[in-house]
Design a protein around this motif. Structure first.
Motif, short mmCIF file in Angstrom:
data_model
loop_
_atom_site.label_atom_id
_atom_site.label_comp_id
_atom_site.label_asym_id
_atom_site.label_seq_id
_atom_site.Cartn_x
_atom_site.Cartn_y
_atom_site.Cartn_z
N ALA A 63 -6.96 -5.03 -15.79
CA ALA A 63 -6.58 -3.78 -15.11
C ALA A 63 -6.35 -4.04 -13.63
O ALA A 63 -5.41 -3.50 -13.04
N LYS A 64 -7.18 -4.86 -13.02
CA LYS A 64 -7.02 -5.17 -11.60
C LYS A 64 -5.72 -5.94 -11.37
O LYS A 64 -5.01 -5.66 -10.40
N MET A 65 -5.40 -6.86 -12.29
CA MET A 65 -4.15 -7.61 -12.15
C MET A 65 -2.96 -6.68 -12.28
O MET A 65 -1.98 -6.79 -11.53
N ILE A 66 -3.03 -5.74 -13.21
CA ILE A 66 -1.94 -4.78 -13.39
C ILE A 66 -1.83 -3.90 -12.15
O ILE A 66 -0.73 -3.63 -11.67
N GLU A 67 -2.96 -3.48 -11.62
CA GLU A 67 -2.96 -2.64 -10.42
C GLU A 67 -2.32 -3.39 -9.25
O GLU A 67 -1.50 -2.84 -8.52
N ILE A 68 -2.69 -4.64 -9.07
CA ILE A 68 -2.12 -5.44 -7.99
C ILE A 68 -0.63 -5.63 -8.21
O ILE A 68 0.18 -5.49 -7.30
N THR A 69 -0.27 -5.93 -9.46
CA THR A 69 1.15 -6.13 -9.78
C THR A 69 1.94 -4.87 -9.52
O THR A 69 3.02 -4.91 -8.93
N ASP A 70 1.42 -3.72 -9.96
CA ASP A 70 2.11 -2.45 -9.72
C ASP A 70 2.21 -2.17 -8.23
O ASP A 70 3.23 -1.71 -7.75
N GLY A 71 1.17 -2.43 -7.49
CA GLY A 71 1.17 -2.21 -6.05
C GLY A 71 2.19 -3.11 -5.38
O GLY A 71 2.95 -2.69 -4.51
N ASN A 72 2.25 -4.35 -5.79
CA ASN A 72 3.23 -5.28 -5.22
C ASN A 72 4.64 -4.89 -5.61
O ASN A 72 5.57 -5.04 -4.82
N LEU A 73 4.80 -4.37 -6.80
CA LEU A 73 6.11 -3.94 -7.27
C LEU A 73 6.61 -2.77 -6.44
O LEU A 73 7.76 -2.76 -5.99
N ASP A 74 5.74 -1.80 -6.18
CA ASP A 74 6.12 -0.66 -5.35
C ASP A 74 6.43 -1.11 -3.92
O ASP A 74 7.41 -0.68 -3.31
#
Length: 99
Positions: A63-74
């Motif tokens: 979940a943390k990796m997905i959150e970081i990935t989503d944050g970086n994507l935005d």
């Protein structure tokens, strides 16, 4: 009392002592087996808790990796949009200069 009777009495006494000791050891053995089963149960419960904690940790990590990935994507989208706006401004300025 003859020697045979004395030996027989000693033998009977020793046999009774041996039987009493056997009963004590049998009882102690039962207690040890009960403790062993209790410890096995505890180990199994703790192993299940460890497995659950590992699964929870893996889920949290994902979940943390997905959150970081989503944050970086935005963030990447925002930076790209900003760069596109700047390029469009440059194109507009160049277009004005050419006319």
């Amino acid at each position: 009392m003859t020697a045979n009777e004395k030996n027989l009495a000693t033998f009977e006494t020793r046999l009774r002592q041996l039987l009493l000791r056997f009963q004590e050891l049998k009882k102690e053995n039962g207690e040890v087996y009960a403790m062993l089963e209790a410890n096995k149960k505890t180990v199994k419960e703790l192993q299940e808790r460890i497995n659950q904690q590992q699964a929870d940790y893996d889920s949290l990590k994902m979940a943390k990796m997905i959150e970081i990935t989503d944050g970086n994507l935005d963030g990447a989208k925002e930076r790209l949009s900003k760069l596109i706006r700047e390029v469009n401004k440059c194109i507009a300025i160049l277009s004005d200069e050419n006319q």
